[in-house]
Write a protein that holds these residues in place. Structure first.
Motif, PDB file in Angstrom:
ATOM      1  N   GLU A  22       0.830  -1.206   0.000  1.00 59.39           N
ATOM      2  CA  GLU A  22       0.000   0.000   0.000  1.00 59.39           C
ATOM      3  C   GLU A  22       0.870   1.264   0.000  1.00 59.39           C
ATOM      4  OE1 GLU A  22      -2.901  -0.128   3.065  1.00 59.39           O
ATOM      5  OE2 GLU A  22      -3.762   1.799   2.500  1.00 59.39           O
ATOM      6  N   GLU A  23       1.877   1.265   0.854  1.00 54.51           N
ATOM      7  CA  GLU A  23       2.726   2.457   0.937  1.00 54.51           C
ATOM      8  C   GLU A  23       3.514   2.656  -0.342  1.00 54.51           C
ATOM      9  OE1 GLU A  23       4.997   3.253   4.377  1.00 54.51           O
ATOM     10  OE2 GLU A  23       3.621   2.140   5.657  1.00 54.51           O
ATOM     11  N   TYR A  24       3.992   1.551  -0.888  1.00 52.87           N
ATOM     12  CA  TYR A  24       4.802   1.680  -2.092  1.00 52.87           C
ATOM     13  C   TYR A  24       3.969   2.197  -3.258  1.00 52.87           C
ATOM     14  CZ  TYR A  24       7.733   1.119  -5.985  1.00 52.87           C
ATOM     15  OH  TYR A  24       8.443   1.425  -7.106  1.00 52.87           O
ATOM     16  N   ALA A  27       3.006   5.957  -2.970  1.00 59.19           N
ATOM     17  CA  ALA A  27       4.110   6.882  -3.255  1.00 59.19           C
ATOM     18  C   ALA A  27       4.419   6.881  -4.745  1.00 59.19           C
ATOM     19  CB  ALA A  27       5.343   6.486  -2.465  1.00 59.19           C
ATOM     20  N   TYR A  28       4.427   5.702  -5.317  1.00 59.31           N
ATOM     21  CA  TYR A  28       4.840   5.624  -6.711  1.00 59.31           C
ATOM     22  C   TYR A  28       3.762   6.152  -7.665  1.00 59.31           C
ATOM     23  CZ  TYR A  28       8.044   4.418 -10.273  1.00 59.31           C
ATOM     24  OH  TYR A  28       8.933   4.522 -11.296  1.00 59.31           O
ATOM     25  N   LEU A  29       2.506   5.853  -7.364  1.00 57.50           N
ATOM     26  CA  LEU A  29       1.447   6.330  -8.257  1.00 57.50           C
ATOM     27  C   LEU A  29       1.359   7.852  -8.260  1.00 57.50           C
ATOM     28  CD1 LEU A  29      -1.658   4.003  -8.137  1.00 57.50           C
ATOM     29  CD2 LEU A  29      -0.418   4.835 -10.134  1.00 57.50           C
ATOM     30  N   ILE A  30       1.601   8.453  -7.108  1.00 54.62           N
ATOM     31  CA  ILE A  30       1.579   9.919  -7.056  1.00 54.62           C
ATOM     32  C   ILE A  30       2.601  10.468  -8.047  1.00 54.62           C
ATOM     33  CG2 ILE A  30       2.160  11.916  -5.601  1.00 54.62           C
ATOM     34  CD1 ILE A  30       0.816  10.426  -3.277  1.00 54.62           C
ATOM     35  N   ARG A  31       3.771   9.853  -8.049  1.00 57.34           N
ATOM     36  CA  ARG A  31       4.804  10.292  -8.999  1.00 57.34           C
ATOM     37  C   ARG A  31       4.387  10.055 -10.436  1.00 57.34           C
ATOM     38  NH1 ARG A  31       9.941   7.296  -8.817  1.00 57.34           N
ATOM     39  NH2 ARG A  31      10.381   8.246 -10.825  1.00 57.34           N
ATOM     40  N   LYS A  32       3.854   8.857 -10.696  1.00 53.90           N
ATOM     41  CA  LYS A  32       3.514   8.504 -12.073  1.00 53.90           C
ATOM     42  C   LYS A  32       2.355   9.331 -12.601  1.00 53.90           C
ATOM     43  CE  LYS A  32       6.741   5.904 -12.439  1.00 53.90           C
ATOM     44  NZ  LYS A  32       7.863   6.364 -13.251  1.00 53.90           N
ATOM     45  N   ILE A 162       7.961  -4.782 -10.944  1.00 51.57           N
ATOM     46  CA  ILE A 162       7.307  -6.000 -10.452  1.00 51.57           C
ATOM     47  C   ILE A 162       7.478  -6.059  -8.934  1.00 51.57           C
ATOM     48  CG2 ILE A 162       7.301  -8.534 -10.544  1.00 51.57           C
ATOM     49  CD1 ILE A 162       8.554  -8.354 -13.342  1.00 51.57           C
ATOM     50  N   LEU A 163       6.405  -6.296  -8.248  1.00 43.03           N
ATOM     51  CA  LEU A 163       6.499  -6.588  -6.811  1.00 43.03           C
ATOM     52  C   LEU A 163       6.132  -8.055  -6.667  1.00 43.03           C
ATOM     53  CD1 LEU A 163       7.081  -5.117  -4.100  1.00 43.03           C
ATOM     54  CD2 LEU A 163       4.628  -4.837  -3.826  1.00 43.03           C
ATOM     55  N   PHE A 164       7.112  -8.826  -6.224  1.00 47.31           N
ATOM     56  CA  PHE A 164       7.013 -10.279  -6.321  1.00 47.31           C
ATOM     57  C   PHE A 164       7.177 -10.898  -4.936  1.00 47.31           C
ATOM     58  CE2 PHE A 164       9.621 -14.127  -8.039  1.00 47.31           C
ATOM     59  CZ  PHE A 164       8.510 -14.943  -7.931  1.00 47.31           C
ATOM     60  N   PHE A 165       6.180 -11.684  -4.548  1.00 48.67           N
ATOM     61  CA  PHE A 165       6.192 -12.300  -3.224  1.00 48.67           C
ATOM     62  C   PHE A 165       6.622 -13.760  -3.340  1.00 48.67           C
ATOM     63  CE2 PHE A 165       3.899 -14.610   0.157  1.00 48.67           C
ATOM     64  CZ  PHE A 165       4.422 -13.960   1.261  1.00 48.67           C
ATOM     65  N   ILE A 233       9.077 -17.438   7.190  1.00 53.30           N
ATOM     66  CA  ILE A 233       9.914 -16.383   6.622  1.00 53.30           C
ATOM     67  C   ILE A 233       9.569 -16.278   5.141  1.00 53.30           C
ATOM     68  CG2 ILE A 233      12.259 -15.540   6.208  1.00 53.30           C
ATOM     69  CD1 ILE A 233      13.211 -17.241   8.510  1.00 53.30           C
ATOM     70  N   ASN A 234       9.161 -15.090   4.742  1.00 58.28           N
ATOM     71  CA  ASN A 234       8.816 -14.874   3.345  1.00 58.28           C
ATOM     72  C   ASN A 234       9.615 -13.701   2.805  1.00 58.28           C
ATOM     73  OD1 ASN A 234       6.915 -16.944   3.247  1.00 58.28           O
ATOM     74  ND2 ASN A 234       5.372 -15.637   4.197  1.00 58.28           N
ATOM     75  N   ALA A 235       9.586 -13.553   1.494  1.00 60.89           N
ATOM     76  CA  ALA A 235      10.326 -12.428   0.914  1.00 60.89           C
ATOM     77  C   ALA A 235       9.465 -11.721  -0.114  1.00 60.89           C
ATOM     78  CB  ALA A 235      11.601 -12.920   0.264  1.00 60.89           C
ATOM     79  N   LEU A 236       9.604 -10.414  -0.095  1.00 58.62           N
ATOM     80  CA  LEU A 236       8.920  -9.585  -1.084  1.00 58.62           C
ATOM     81  C   LEU A 236      10.037  -8.856  -1.828  1.00 58.62           C
ATOM     82  CD1 LEU A 236       6.004  -8.621  -1.760  1.00 58.62           C
ATOM     83  CD2 LEU A 236       6.281  -6.850  -0.040  1.00 58.62           C
ATOM     84  N   PHE A 237      10.002  -8.915  -3.155  1.00 55.02           N
ATOM     85  CA  PHE A 237      11.067  -8.263  -3.924  1.00 55.02           C
ATOM     86  C   PHE A 237      10.463  -7.190  -4.827  1.00 55.02           C
ATOM     87  CE2 PHE A 237      12.723 -12.644  -3.373  1.00 55.02           C
ATOM     88  CZ  PHE A 237      13.916 -12.349  -2.718  1.00 55.02           C
ATOM     89  N   LEU A 238      11.025  -6.003  -4.758  1.00 51.37           N
ATOM     90  CA  LEU A 238      10.654  -4.991  -5.746  1.00 51.37           C
ATOM     91  C   LEU A 238      11.717  -5.036  -6.828  1.00 51.37           C
ATOM     92  CD1 LEU A 238       8.901  -2.495  -6.635  1.00 51.37           C
ATOM     93  CD2 LEU A 238      10.782  -1.142  -5.738  1.00 51.37           C
ATOM     94  N   ILE A 239      11.271  -5.251  -8.072  1.00 53.77           N
ATOM     95  CA  ILE A 239      12.224  -5.312  -9.183  1.00 53.77           C
ATOM     96  C   ILE A 239      11.943  -4.103 -10.081  1.00 53.77           C
ATOM     97  CG2 ILE A 239      13.139  -6.751 -11.051  1.00 53.77           C
ATOM     98  CD1 ILE A 239      11.655  -9.136  -9.690  1.00 53.77           C
ATOM     99  N   THR A 240      12.942  -3.270 -10.242  1.00 53.45           N
ATOM    100  CA  THR A 240      12.736  -2.030 -10.990  1.00 53.45           C
ATOM    101  C   THR A 240      14.022  -1.633 -11.701  1.00 53.45           C
ATOM    102  OG1 THR A 240      12.091   0.297 -10.740  1.00 53.45           O
ATOM    103  CG2 THR A 240      13.282  -0.644  -8.905  1.00 53.45           C
ATOM    104  N   LYS A 241      13.896  -0.613 -12.581  1.00 48.78           N
ATOM    105  CA  LYS A 241      15.132  -0.047 -13.161  1.00 48.78           C
ATOM    106  C   LYS A 241      15.302   1.370 -12.657  1.00 48.78           C
ATOM    107  CE  LYS A 241      15.447  -2.713 -17.375  1.00 48.78           C
ATOM    108  NZ  LYS A 241      14.472  -3.042 -18.376  1.00 48.78           N
TER     109      LYS A 241
END
Ligand SMILES: C[S@@+](CC[C@H](N)C(=O)[O-])C[C@H]1O[C@@H](n2cnc3c(N)ncnc32)[C@H](O)[C@@H]1O
Length: 345
Positions: A22-24, A27-32, A162-165, A233-241
């Motif tokens: 939600e936070e990500y 923040a990002y949509l406001i920019r876009k 990509i936000l990948f869980f 234990i889980n991982a969430l990855f944000l993949i971006t350029k």
């Protein structure tokens, strides 16, 4: 956790994951919304829109979008395409029901699919405009649902994130199991640099996944969020350029992490590790600055981003360094580069 339980009651870990998302995306949509005209958001394992009494990803996205359209700097022609998909018929039925009570802005176009994600996403990729912004939320239950080729295909489009869980612990348990076969073996082989191997711990396992994704997708900017709750234990990855996205993700990480390594549902404050990290970075920059006459602004900013530094920490580091007369001028130049990143958020 069983699928049934997942949608009945939200676990602490799911709540943290949802907050980060939600936070990500806010923040990002406001920019876009102030720079792009078209935005595509694809939630390809979307669920029913709710888990327990809490909102699930589709309803979270819609709530954020409502707020975005009240934002006065938004581009006049800005429009959003939302794609929701889930393989489960019941979930999609509930999603339709959950959405039917909402008022949705005319500039938002929603399409809902009920199919296997592998069948849906190639069709979506062909619909997304080249100049549009694309965001994929991949939140499956299992770690073998999405292949690295799927990620490569999505990420090959320009302006894609990509936000990948990944429920990483299940994969990690088999990491050194020589007899691993089928999908588990495929996962270890394709998603890690070392394949089946005695990783020191789950963190080194996760780093190995990051290196592999980074190599195959051609980006250095991958932010990991390791999420811990009791034995899970889980991982969430944000993949971006995009460096600015990385900075947003770093800032979010430090709001939740108290040890700089993971985000835990039972947060125990431990500032020692944070201070240690800051001092080791100060040491690193001092060494760099002393050993060369090259202009290092870009390099230092980049390295701090990749080391997961937040803006607040960067400010502390730069402030401490500026107290050394030897570095004062050069640090003020680097601080400028750092603020240039910040300016566009
Ligand atoms: C962790 S839940 C998603 C939760 C959702 N993001 C939320 O916030 O409520 C995973 C979802 O993936 C769906 N799913 C599992 N395999 C799938 C596949 N191959 N294609 C599409 N959806 C799938 C399940 O039905 C389930 O609803």
């Amino acid at each position: 956790m069983s699928a049934l339980l997942f949608f009945k009651k939200q676990s602490k870990l799911t709540a943290i994951k949802t907050n980060i998302f939600e936070e990500y995306i806010t923040a990002y949509l406001i920019r876009k919304a102030t720079s792009f005209q078209e935005c595509n958001i694809a939630d390809l394992f979307c669920g029913s829109g709710k888990n327990g009494k809490n909102l699930g990803s589709p309803l979270i996205i819609i709530n954020i979008i409502k707020k975005i359209f009240q934002f006065k700097y938004i581009c006049d022609n800005f429009k959003i395409n939302l794609f929701f998909n889930d393989i489960d018929e019941e979930n999609i039925k509930y999603l339709h029901k959950n959405l039917s009570t909402l008022t949705i802005n005319k500039k938002v176009n929603i399409q809902i699919f009920n199919d296997d994600f592998h069948k849906i996403y190639p069709h979506l990729l062909s619909k997304m405009g080249k100049n549009s912004y694309k965001f994929f939320l991949l939140d499956p239950f299992g770690y073998t649902d999405i292949t690295i080729e799927d990620l490569q295909r999505m990420f090959s489009l320009p302006n894609t994130e990509i936000l990948f869980f990944i429920p990483i612990f299940y994969a990690y348990r088999f990491a050194n199991y020589q007899e691993a076969n089928g999908k588990v073996k495929d996962f270890l082989k394709t998603y890690t640099t070392k394949g089946i191997f005695p990783y020191k711990n789950v963190y080194t396992f996760s780093k190995s996944i990051i290196s592999k994704i980074s190599k195959l997708l051609g980006t250095k900017y991958i932010r990991e969020f390791i999420l811990k709750d009791k034995s899970q234990i889980n991982a969430l990855f944000l993949i971006t350029k995009d460096k600015k996205s990385m900075l947003i993700a770093n800032n979010i990480f430090w709001q939740y992490s108290f040890n700089g390594k993971n985000i835990s549902s039972s947060m125990k404050i431990n500032n020692f590790n944070i201070t240690k990290k800051i001092f080791s970075l100060i040491f690193y920059i001092k060494k760099k600055l002393s050993s060369t006459k090259r202009n290092l602004n870009r390099e230092i900013v980049n390295n701090l981003l990749l080391k997961g530094i937040s803006e607040k920490q960067a400010q502390i580091i730069f402030f401490k360094l500026s107290q050394f007369p030897k570095f004062k001028t050069i640090i003020s130049r680097i601080t400028k580069s750092w603020y240039n990143i910040y300016k566009y958020l």
